[in-house]
Design a protein around this motif. Sequence first.
Motif, PDB file in Angstrom:
ATOM      1  N   LEU A 258      36.138  29.580  51.225  1.00 50.46           N
ATOM      2  CA  LEU A 258      35.352  28.399  50.893  1.00 50.46           C
ATOM      3  C   LEU A 258      35.988  27.181  51.549  1.00 50.46           C
ATOM      4  O   LEU A 258      37.199  27.139  51.756  1.00 50.46           O
ATOM      5  CB  LEU A 258      35.292  28.212  49.385  1.00 50.46           C
ATOM      6  CG  LEU A 258      34.517  29.291  48.616  1.00 50.46           C
ATOM      7  CD1 LEU A 258      34.800  29.204  47.117  1.00 50.46           C
ATOM      8  CD2 LEU A 258      33.015  29.159  48.889  1.00 50.46           C
ATOM      9  N   PRO A 259      35.204  26.143  51.862  1.00 55.08           N
ATOM     10  CA  PRO A 259      35.771  24.944  52.494  1.00 55.08           C
ATOM     11  C   PRO A 259      36.830  24.287  51.605  1.00 55.08           C
ATOM     12  O   PRO A 259      36.676  24.255  50.377  1.00 55.08           O
ATOM     13  CB  PRO A 259      34.545  24.035  52.667  1.00 55.08           C
ATOM     14  CG  PRO A 259      33.369  24.947  52.632  1.00 55.08           C
ATOM     15  CD  PRO A 259      33.740  26.063  51.703  1.00 55.08           C
ATOM     16  N   PRO A 260      37.899  23.751  52.208  1.00 54.87           N
ATOM     17  CA  PRO A 260      38.973  23.138  51.414  1.00 54.87           C
ATOM     18  C   PRO A 260      38.481  22.075  50.440  1.00 54.87           C
ATOM     19  O   PRO A 260      38.967  22.001  49.305  1.00 54.87           O
ATOM     20  CB  PRO A 260      39.890  22.548  52.488  1.00 54.87           C
ATOM     21  CG  PRO A 260      39.685  23.419  53.678  1.00 54.87           C
ATOM     22  CD  PRO A 260      38.226  23.775  53.649  1.00 54.87           C
ATOM     23  N   THR A 275      34.416  28.440  34.007  1.00 57.56           N
ATOM     24  CA  THR A 275      33.484  28.234  35.123  1.00 57.56           C
ATOM     25  C   THR A 275      34.121  28.673  36.430  1.00 57.56           C
ATOM     26  O   THR A 275      33.490  29.316  37.272  1.00 57.56           O
ATOM     27  CB  THR A 275      33.092  26.756  35.202  1.00 57.56           C
ATOM     28  OG1 THR A 275      32.423  26.393  33.990  1.00 57.56           O
ATOM     29  CG2 THR A 275      32.180  26.480  36.386  1.00 57.56           C
ATOM     30  N   ARG A 276      35.404  28.318  36.572  1.00 58.91           N
ATOM     31  CA  ARG A 276      36.111  28.685  37.804  1.00 58.91           C
ATOM     32  C   ARG A 276      36.161  30.207  37.978  1.00 58.91           C
ATOM     33  O   ARG A 276      35.947  30.737  39.074  1.00 58.91           O
ATOM     34  CB  ARG A 276      37.535  28.104  37.722  1.00 58.91           C
ATOM     35  CG  ARG A 276      38.183  27.845  39.046  1.00 58.91           C
ATOM     36  CD  ARG A 276      39.510  27.137  38.851  1.00 58.91           C
ATOM     37  NE  ARG A 276      39.359  25.753  38.461  1.00 58.91           N
ATOM     38  CZ  ARG A 276      39.759  25.254  37.294  1.00 58.91           C
ATOM     39  NH1 ARG A 276      40.349  26.023  36.408  1.00 58.91           N
ATOM     40  NH2 ARG A 276      39.582  23.980  37.024  1.00 58.91           N
ATOM     41  N   ARG A 277      36.401  30.905  36.888  1.00 61.58           N
ATOM     42  CA  ARG A 277      36.452  32.368  36.964  1.00 61.58           C
ATOM     43  C   ARG A 277      35.088  32.934  37.355  1.00 61.58           C
ATOM     44  O   ARG A 277      34.991  33.848  38.189  1.00 61.58           O
ATOM     45  CB  ARG A 277      36.902  32.952  35.622  1.00 61.58           C
ATOM     46  CG  ARG A 277      36.844  34.470  35.613  1.00 61.58           C
ATOM     47  CD  ARG A 277      37.473  35.060  34.385  1.00 61.58           C
ATOM     48  NE  ARG A 277      37.421  36.533  34.472  1.00 61.58           N
ATOM     49  CZ  ARG A 277      38.183  37.341  33.762  1.00 61.58           C
ATOM     50  NH1 ARG A 277      39.051  36.855  32.924  1.00 61.58           N
ATOM     51  NH2 ARG A 277      38.098  38.658  33.902  1.00 61.58           N
ATOM     52  N   ALA A 278      34.026  32.401  36.756  1.00 62.47           N
ATOM     53  CA  ALA A 278      32.678  32.892  37.084  1.00 62.47           C
ATOM     54  C   ALA A 278      32.349  32.637  38.549  1.00 62.47           C
ATOM     55  O   ALA A 278      31.740  33.475  39.232  1.00 62.47           O
ATOM     56  CB  ALA A 278      31.657  32.219  36.174  1.00 62.47           C
ATOM     57  N   MET A 279      32.780  31.477  39.051  1.00 62.54           N
ATOM     58  CA  MET A 279      32.514  31.163  40.458  1.00 62.54           C
ATOM     59  C   MET A 279      33.250  32.122  41.382  1.00 62.54           C
ATOM     60  O   MET A 279      32.690  32.573  42.397  1.00 62.54           O
ATOM     61  CB  MET A 279      32.927  29.713  40.739  1.00 62.54           C
ATOM     62  CG  MET A 279      32.041  28.676  40.055  1.00 62.54           C
ATOM     63  SD  MET A 279      32.663  26.989  40.254  1.00 62.54           S
ATOM     64  CE  MET A 279      32.427  26.740  42.020  1.00 62.54           C
ATOM     65  N   LEU A 280      34.500  32.428  41.050  1.00 61.38           N
ATOM     66  CA  LEU A 280      35.262  33.358  41.891  1.00 61.38           C
ATOM     67  C   LEU A 280      34.661  34.752  41.851  1.00 61.38           C
ATOM     68  O   LEU A 280      34.607  35.452  42.861  1.00 61.38           O
ATOM     69  CB  LEU A 280      36.725  33.382  41.441  1.00 61.38           C
ATOM     70  CG  LEU A 280      37.517  32.111  41.747  1.00 61.38           C
ATOM     71  CD1 LEU A 280      38.890  32.155  41.095  1.00 61.38           C
ATOM     72  CD2 LEU A 280      37.671  31.926  43.262  1.00 61.38           C
ATOM     73  N   LEU A 410      25.426  31.510  44.895  1.00 59.39           N
ATOM     74  CA  LEU A 410      26.758  31.722  45.455  1.00 59.39           C
ATOM     75  C   LEU A 410      27.478  30.408  45.728  1.00 59.39           C
ATOM     76  O   LEU A 410      26.898  29.468  46.280  1.00 59.39           O
ATOM     77  CB  LEU A 410      26.651  32.525  46.758  1.00 59.39           C
ATOM     78  CG  LEU A 410      25.992  33.904  46.634  1.00 59.39           C
ATOM     79  CD1 LEU A 410      25.907  34.567  48.001  1.00 59.39           C
ATOM     80  CD2 LEU A 410      26.763  34.776  45.656  1.00 59.39           C
ATOM     81  N   PRO A 411      28.775  30.316  45.375  1.00 62.80           N
ATOM     82  CA  PRO A 411      29.539  29.101  45.658  1.00 62.80           C
ATOM     83  C   PRO A 411      29.514  28.699  47.136  1.00 62.80           C
ATOM     84  O   PRO A 411      29.518  27.508  47.445  1.00 62.80           O
ATOM     85  CB  PRO A 411      30.952  29.468  45.197  1.00 62.80           C
ATOM     86  CG  PRO A 411      30.730  30.446  44.091  1.00 62.80           C
ATOM     87  CD  PRO A 411      29.557  31.266  44.547  1.00 62.80           C
ATOM     88  N   THR A 413      27.062  28.890  49.120  1.00 60.65           N
ATOM     89  CA  THR A 413      25.817  28.151  49.326  1.00 60.65           C
ATOM     90  C   THR A 413      25.929  26.746  48.749  1.00 60.65           C
ATOM     91  O   THR A 413      25.463  25.775  49.355  1.00 60.65           O
ATOM     92  CB  THR A 413      24.653  28.899  48.657  1.00 60.65           C
ATOM     93  OG1 THR A 413      24.624  30.242  49.139  1.00 60.65           O
ATOM     94  CG2 THR A 413      23.326  28.220  48.956  1.00 60.65           C
ATOM     95  N   TRP A 414      26.567  26.639  47.580  1.00 61.17           N
ATOM     96  CA  TRP A 414      26.741  25.323  46.962  1.00 61.17           C
ATOM     97  C   TRP A 414      27.516  24.401  47.902  1.00 61.17           C
ATOM     98  O   TRP A 414      27.189  23.225  48.030  1.00 61.17           O
ATOM     99  CB  TRP A 414      27.476  25.436  45.630  1.00 61.17           C
ATOM    100  CG  TRP A 414      26.773  26.295  44.619  1.00 61.17           C
ATOM    101  CD1 TRP A 414      25.529  26.844  44.730  1.00 61.17           C
ATOM    102  CD2 TRP A 414      27.296  26.717  43.352  1.00 61.17           C
ATOM    103  NE1 TRP A 414      25.232  27.582  43.619  1.00 61.17           N
ATOM    104  CE2 TRP A 414      26.292  27.518  42.754  1.00 61.17           C
ATOM    105  CE3 TRP A 414      28.477  26.504  42.684  1.00 61.17           C
ATOM    106  CZ2 TRP A 414      26.473  28.110  41.501  1.00 61.17           C
ATOM    107  CZ3 TRP A 414      28.664  27.079  41.429  1.00 61.17           C
ATOM    108  CH2 TRP A 414      27.665  27.868  40.844  1.00 61.17           C
ATOM    109  N   ALA A 415      28.562  24.954  48.523  1.00 62.22           N
ATOM    110  CA  ALA A 415      29.335  24.149  49.467  1.00 62.22           C
ATOM    111  C   ALA A 415      28.464  23.736  50.642  1.00 62.22           C
ATOM    112  O   ALA A 415      28.515  22.591  51.112  1.00 62.22           O
ATOM    113  CB  ALA A 415      30.544  24.948  49.952  1.00 62.22           C
ATOM    114  N   GLN A 416      27.643  24.663  51.095  1.00 56.90           N
ATOM    115  CA  GLN A 416      26.808  24.415  52.266  1.00 56.90           C
ATOM    116  C   GLN A 416      25.780  23.322  52.024  1.00 56.90           C
ATOM    117  O   GLN A 416      25.465  22.535  52.916  1.00 56.90           O
ATOM    118  CB  GLN A 416      26.112  25.728  52.657  1.00 56.90           C
ATOM    119  CG  GLN A 416      25.354  25.692  53.966  1.00 56.90           C
ATOM    120  CD  GLN A 416      24.769  27.058  54.313  1.00 56.90           C
ATOM    121  OE1 GLN A 416      25.186  28.082  53.791  1.00 56.90           O
ATOM    122  NE2 GLN A 416      23.795  27.071  55.200  1.00 56.90           N
TER     123      GLN A 416
END
Length: 452
Positions: A258-260, A275-280, A410-411, A413-416
Amino acid sequence: MPTDTRLTVVFLHSLGSSRHDWDAVIDRLSHGVVTVAIDLPGFGDRAGEGYGDVQVVLDDLSRRLTDLDLARWILVGHSMGGKFATLIAARARDGTAGLSGLLGVVLVAGSPPSPEPMDENRRADMLTWFDDPTGIEDRGRQFIDANTAAGLPQAAFDQALADFTRTSPDAWRGWLAEGSREDWSDQVAVLPFPALIIAGAEDGDLGEAAQRRVNAPHYSAADVVVVPNAAHLIPQEQPDRLAGLVLGFVAKVGSVALPPRFVGLMASDRVSDRTRRAMLDRHFGPAQAEGGVLNPTQRAVLSAMIARILPDAGDPGDLTRRLDVGLASGPGDGWRFADLPSDAEAWRRGLDEIAAMAPEFATLVPDLQDDILRAISQGAWAEPGRLSADAMRLWFEDVVSEAARLWMSLPATWAQIGYDGFATGGEGRFQGYDQTAADHTEPWRLPMEGVG
């Protein structure tokens, strides 16, 4: 968050060694990665700290890694360091904020999270090695010779002996008597991170068979590699081979990093551990062992369909695998068209229908693939068989909906797309947004154009 976007490789050493365990490997790594080698309590420059049990070392290591503020990194553990690498990965899996950017783990003759397999007579003998200070150097020579296939080059031997002789006797005995016997396997369970597990061809207790039995089951995606002409001290015995394996693993996992800036927000106090665990979990996807319901031909057709439905969504094969595993798990999205059979059956029939009518669909040029999908979407499928033309239309609508829903979840996609709605509440508190007017934003938010 550091501006250097290179992937960082963090090295953990073995019993009786230090960060210098990795000198020869680090010398061979290209400038494309950042390297960090850490002395664990009781060893190397930290020998004066004596023995710390696994929990103490784990807490110490977590603090040090968090302080490094790593955005994209892998953890490499040799022997004793392997146990700590796996336990740190478990903390990262559980959402510990400062560990969010972990991408994978490399175990080199790694000790497992369960009690380490070891001959008890040898353990009892080794527990006495530091009792007589005058004999420690001889014991060090014995230790190095017993754990190498053909000895070490002189410089590596001298460094290994120096590290052995300055080891804290309490740390040596503590690991053998207690730390190596601690069982953390239930807490670790199965980790979502990819793992490269390396064994020396001539290693004993922690050779290939043991690695497959005690370490590989703890990773959802683990590759096991055996290094010839090596026993247990692989970093010093075969540094060229090991450096090559590490770089190959870096290239593999780096492609899904994922982007920094996104990792920095995910690691912030605006996001809860849950939330962090679910994202990973979502980011790394289903385990290799999780099977689907589609055969290879059906998956090839589906992958080609996704490439046309979502042409800018990355690897269509990855989305296909996730969809296939989702079909096998049963719940799906909670609904289906009344005129279609169960999701799994409808998808198999629909894909078989395309494969039967257009056997080369997966390799057709995009324009021809689009013509076929357009005909299906308009209910104009020429020769319905397994599903009627109208059922094919409904099924295709379901495929489009499911593929889009999955991709949007997907995270990556969220970053994108610059979505930051996941960062509105840390542990036990709701933070939300202060600025909601058009063209007003807050410093913590991702840019609307996304981050790459």
